[in-house]
Write an enzyme that holds these catalytic residues in place. Structure first.
Site, PDB file in Angstrom:
ATOM      1  N   ASP A 183      -5.120   1.833   0.498  1.00 36.34           N
ATOM      2  CA  ASP A 183      -4.175   0.992  -0.242  1.00 36.34           C
ATOM      3  C   ASP A 183      -3.978  -0.322   0.486  1.00 36.34           C
ATOM      4  O   ASP A 183      -4.372  -0.494   1.644  1.00 36.34           O
ATOM      5  CB  ASP A 183      -2.829   1.722  -0.399  1.00 36.34           C
ATOM      6  CG  ASP A 183      -1.966   1.129  -1.504  1.00 36.34           C
ATOM      7  OD1 ASP A 183      -2.418   0.207  -2.212  1.00 36.34           O
ATOM      8  OD2 ASP A 183      -0.820   1.593  -1.657  1.00 36.34           O
ATOM      9  N   LYS A 184      -3.349  -1.227  -0.257  1.00 32.75           N
ATOM     10  CA  LYS A 184      -2.930  -2.529   0.281  1.00 32.75           C
ATOM     11  C   LYS A 184      -1.445  -2.675  -0.010  1.00 32.75           C
ATOM     12  O   LYS A 184      -0.962  -2.199  -1.034  1.00 32.75           O
ATOM     13  CB  LYS A 184      -3.705  -3.624  -0.451  1.00 32.75           C
ATOM     14  CG  LYS A 184      -3.438  -5.036  -0.055  1.00 32.75           C
ATOM     15  CD  LYS A 184      -2.471  -5.907  -0.818  1.00 32.75           C
ATOM     16  CE  LYS A 184      -1.891  -5.629  -2.127  1.00 32.75           C
ATOM     17  NZ  LYS A 184      -0.923  -6.656  -2.620  1.00 32.75           N
ATOM     18  N   HIS A 185      -0.736  -3.326   0.901  1.00 37.72           N
ATOM     19  CA  HIS A 185       0.670  -3.624   0.632  1.00 37.72           C
ATOM     20  C   HIS A 185       0.945  -5.043   1.098  1.00 37.72           C
ATOM     21  O   HIS A 185       0.351  -5.503   2.071  1.00 37.72           O
ATOM     22  CB  HIS A 185       1.566  -2.632   1.387  1.00 37.72           C
ATOM     23  CG  HIS A 185       3.016  -2.773   1.042  1.00 37.72           C
ATOM     24  ND1 HIS A 185       3.512  -2.460  -0.203  1.00 37.72           N
ATOM     25  CD2 HIS A 185       4.069  -3.199   1.772  1.00 37.72           C
ATOM     26  CE1 HIS A 185       4.813  -2.687  -0.231  1.00 37.72           C
ATOM     27  NE2 HIS A 185       5.173  -3.135   0.961  1.00 37.72           N
ATOM     28  N   SER A 186       1.830  -5.714   0.374  1.00 37.04           N
ATOM     29  CA  SER A 186       2.125  -7.110   0.717  1.00 37.04           C
ATOM     30  C   SER A 186       3.600  -7.260   1.035  1.00 37.04           C
ATOM     31  O   SER A 186       4.438  -6.503   0.523  1.00 37.04           O
ATOM     32  CB  SER A 186       1.729  -7.981  -0.474  1.00 37.04           C
ATOM     33  OG  SER A 186       2.609  -9.057  -0.621  1.00 37.04           O
ATOM     34  N   THR A 238       5.370  -5.921  -8.500  1.00 36.63           N
ATOM     35  CA  THR A 238       4.239  -5.394  -9.273  1.00 36.63           C
ATOM     36  C   THR A 238       4.700  -4.530 -10.452  1.00 36.63           C
ATOM     37  O   THR A 238       4.136  -4.591 -11.544  1.00 36.63           O
ATOM     38  CB  THR A 238       3.319  -4.590  -8.330  1.00 36.63           C
ATOM     39  OG1 THR A 238       2.862  -5.488  -7.318  1.00 36.63           O
ATOM     40  CG2 THR A 238       2.127  -4.006  -9.049  1.00 36.63           C
ATOM     41  N   ARG A 246      21.480  -0.985   6.071  1.00 32.84           N
ATOM     42  CA  ARG A 246      21.073  -2.242   6.751  1.00 32.84           C
ATOM     43  C   ARG A 246      21.430  -3.454   5.908  1.00 32.84           C
ATOM     44  O   ARG A 246      21.887  -4.478   6.422  1.00 32.84           O
ATOM     45  CB  ARG A 246      19.557  -2.225   7.006  1.00 32.84           C
ATOM     46  CG  ARG A 246      19.137  -1.307   8.130  1.00 32.84           C
ATOM     47  CD  ARG A 246      17.628  -1.131   8.128  1.00 32.84           C
ATOM     48  NE  ARG A 246      16.911  -2.380   8.297  1.00 32.84           N
ATOM     49  CZ  ARG A 246      15.685  -2.619   7.824  1.00 32.84           C
ATOM     50  NH1 ARG A 246      15.031  -1.690   7.146  1.00 32.84           N
ATOM     51  NH2 ARG A 246      15.101  -3.768   8.035  1.00 32.84           N
ATOM     52  N   SER A 275      10.299   0.802   7.989  1.00 31.71           N
ATOM     53  CA  SER A 275      10.654   0.865   6.575  1.00 31.71           C
ATOM     54  C   SER A 275       9.422   0.639   5.694  1.00 31.71           C
ATOM     55  O   SER A 275       9.137   1.417   4.772  1.00 31.71           O
ATOM     56  CB  SER A 275      11.728  -0.196   6.295  1.00 31.71           C
ATOM     57  OG  SER A 275      11.943  -0.351   4.924  1.00 31.71           O
ATOM     58  N   LYS A 284       7.145   4.230   4.186  1.00 36.26           N
ATOM     59  CA  LYS A 284       6.948   4.480   2.748  1.00 36.26           C
ATOM     60  C   LYS A 284       5.456   4.527   2.405  1.00 36.26           C
ATOM     61  O   LYS A 284       4.999   5.367   1.643  1.00 36.26           O
ATOM     62  CB  LYS A 284       7.604   3.367   1.921  1.00 36.26           C
ATOM     63  CG  LYS A 284       9.131   3.397   1.954  1.00 36.26           C
ATOM     64  CD  LYS A 284       9.730   2.460   0.927  1.00 36.26           C
ATOM     65  CE  LYS A 284       9.655   1.000   1.261  1.00 36.26           C
ATOM     66  NZ  LYS A 284      10.718   0.417   2.041  1.00 36.26           N
ATOM     67  N   LYS A 285       4.695   3.604   2.968  1.00 36.60           N
ATOM     68  CA  LYS A 285       3.260   3.542   2.632  1.00 36.60           C
ATOM     69  C   LYS A 285       2.513   4.750   3.176  1.00 36.60           C
ATOM     70  O   LYS A 285       1.668   5.333   2.509  1.00 36.60           O
ATOM     71  CB  LYS A 285       2.653   2.259   3.217  1.00 36.60           C
ATOM     72  CG  LYS A 285       2.779   1.078   2.305  1.00 36.60           C
ATOM     73  CD  LYS A 285       1.827   1.168   1.133  1.00 36.60           C
ATOM     74  CE  LYS A 285       2.500   0.785  -0.159  1.00 36.60           C
ATOM     75  NZ  LYS A 285       1.669   0.918  -1.344  1.00 36.60           N
TER      76      LYS A 285
HETATM   77  N1  URA Z   1      10.687  -4.419   2.935  1.00 35.78           N
HETATM   78  C1  URA Z   1      10.967  -3.122   3.179  1.00 35.78           C
HETATM   79  O1  URA Z   1      10.501  -2.226   2.477  1.00 35.78           O
HETATM   80  N2  URA Z   1      11.759  -2.841   4.228  1.00 35.78           N
HETATM   81  C2  URA Z   1      12.285  -3.782   5.045  1.00 35.78           C
HETATM   82  O2  URA Z   1      12.986  -3.450   5.978  1.00 35.78           O
HETATM   83  C3  URA Z   1      12.005  -5.120   4.761  1.00 35.78           C
HETATM   84  C4  URA Z   1      11.179  -5.420   3.694  1.00 35.78           C
END
Ligand code: URA
Length: 444
Positions: free
Chosen positions: A82-85, A122, A170, A185, A189-190
């Site tokens: 995968d890619k994440h931005s 997205t 936060r 964070s 998740k990724k």
């Molecule tokens: N995006 C996230 O998912 N977490 C962060 O802490 C900052 C940006």
């Protein structure tokens, strides 16, 4: 182990062992750690930081706080990647990249987000497509990742639940700005998606999440080290966000642009260059190509044969959208009722663009949310956005506005015009679309 003792140790700048961090994050996920304790812990991390081992443990604990997806029991014939931005304006890379990688033999379980602040999301773009369901059941998601090679869907409650709570605290305790918290964070998740490899696109510039180029670079280095340290080979492309990536921004407009690229058009665009570079990195890193030249050949075949577009169409249809979106996009993607051009007040060369202001303009037109839960208007946005270095004459368009009404358009015209700084030709050199690539072996 007492939670208050873990907080005290971080408060006193003592390093925490992995056990302590896992205990804390398990408590965040199961609710036994209270919001006050989460806030105190986050503030202690902001003030005292974390060393690399702590940051890796925090990322792993975030990943493991809920379900971690497993794919290889499906008998996949290729890697899961995968890619994440970090998010930007006119950044529709995912819509093109996911199907493109699928057409090259990868499996892409892409869990995406919604627009945040001035940046587009997205999921919001995909929801411009009538019927597209971003919350399919598990079976359908798995079947699409296996058979089509790509499914782009929304975050589920079962993946990295500790992050949802920690991020919520936060957000209201001034503790977002901490590198280890941000990396845990994003990556937590990724990595819960069960990836073999990950490529991150970290944006640099005035439309980027990180405030300075140095901060983007630091984030990129931390992501490479921590992702790889947590067992998932991770590399980063630092890419330019000193102007929108595409020459449009807005949900339906960006779906049109994605289809254009998937048809093999628009190859001279920055969007194509960034998408191609990310795809190359993904293919090589995951072993689907032996080197960049091999990746380029595979990518070209996937595009020219129509296979990448076909994968996009199958994903859209598989998730409830129309089967003929690619052929009849104009029919399905409703245009905005009112369009007008924002024009240059004088002659000049576009020397600077306030990218954030353009993104906020889309939000004000109704294409993004002011508050979580707001409905959005997928039709609105900007197109034909002038690029850095482009010459304009008086009265020539800087961009075209797509609005729900004339009044909505008039409300943002001044601010959008002011987002462009006109000057002398040649006095500013626009940054290259790709600033750098960082891999584990590049880290000292
Ligand atoms: N995006 C996230 O998912 N977490 C962060 O802490 C900052 C940006």
């Amino acid at each position: 182990m007492l939670i208050q003792d873990i907080i005290r140790r971080k408060r006193d700048a003592e390093p925490l062992d992995a056990d302590a961090i896992h205990t804390f994050m398990r408590g965040v996920a199961d609710g036994s750690v209270g919001d006050a304790q989460i806030g105190a812990f986050a503030m202690a991390v902001v003030l005292n930081g974390m060393n690399r081992e702590e940051a890796i443990a925090l990322t792993e604990a975030t990943r493991d706080s809920g379900q971690v997806l497993r794919w290889h029991d499906l008998g996949l014939d290729g890697p899961v990647l995968d890619k994440h931005s970090t998010g930007g304006v006119g950044d529709l890379v995912s819509l093109v990249l996911g199907p493109w990688i699928a057409a090259c033999g990868g499996h892409v379980p892409m869990i995406s987000g919604r627009g945040l602040g001035h940046t587009g999301g997205t999921l919001d773009k995909l929801e411009a497509i009538p019927g597209y369901n971003v919350t399919p059941d598990d079976d359908l998601f798995r079947q699409l990742v296996k058979n089509v090679g790509v499914a782009i869907i929304g975050q589920t409650g079962t993946l990295a639940p500790a992050d949802k709570r920690l991020y919520g605290v936060r957000d209201v305790t001034a503790t977002v700005e901490s590198l280890p918290l941000i990396v845990a964070s994003i990556l937590g998740k990724k990595l819960a998606c069960g990836l073999d490899t990950l490529v991150m696109d970290v944006k640099v510039g005035n439309g980027a999440f990180m405030p300075t180029a140095e901060a983007s670079r630091e984030l990129a280095e931390a992501i490479v080290a921590i992702g790889s340290g947590a067992g998932t080979p991770t590399s980063v492309l630092l890419t330019d966000m000193n102007q929108p990536l595409a020459d449009c921004a807005g949900n339906a407009l960006e779906v049109h642009e994605a289809l254009r690229l998937l048809r093999g058009e628009g190859r001279d665009s920055r969007l194509y260059q960034v998408t191609h570079a990310l795809a190359t990195e993904m293919l090589v890193q995951a072993g689907l190509a032996t080197n960049a030249a091999d990746a380029a050949t595979r990518l070209e075949t996937a595009l020219a044969s129509g296979e990448a577009l076909e994968r996009f169409s199958r994903m859209v249809h598989g998730l409830g959208g129309p089967s003929d979106l690619a052929e009849r996009a104009e029919h399905y993607l409703a245009p905005a009722p009112f369009t007008t051009d924002v024009v240059a007040p004088r002659a000049g060369t576009v020397n600077a663009i306030d990218t954030r202001a353009l993104g906020l303009g889309v939000v004000e037109l109704g294409g993004g949310r002011r508050n979580a839960g707001d409905a959005i208007d997928h039709r609105v946005g900007l197109s034909r956005i002038a690029a850095l270095g482009q010459r304009v004459e008086p009265g020539q368009p800087l961009l075209r506005l797509h609005a729900a009404s004339q009044a909505d358009a008039e409300a943002v015209t001044r601010q959008l015009g002011a987002a462009f700084t006109l000057g002398e030709a040649g006095s500013v050199t626009p940054a290259a679309p790709i600033h750098a690539t960082l891999r584990k072996e590049d880290l000292s």
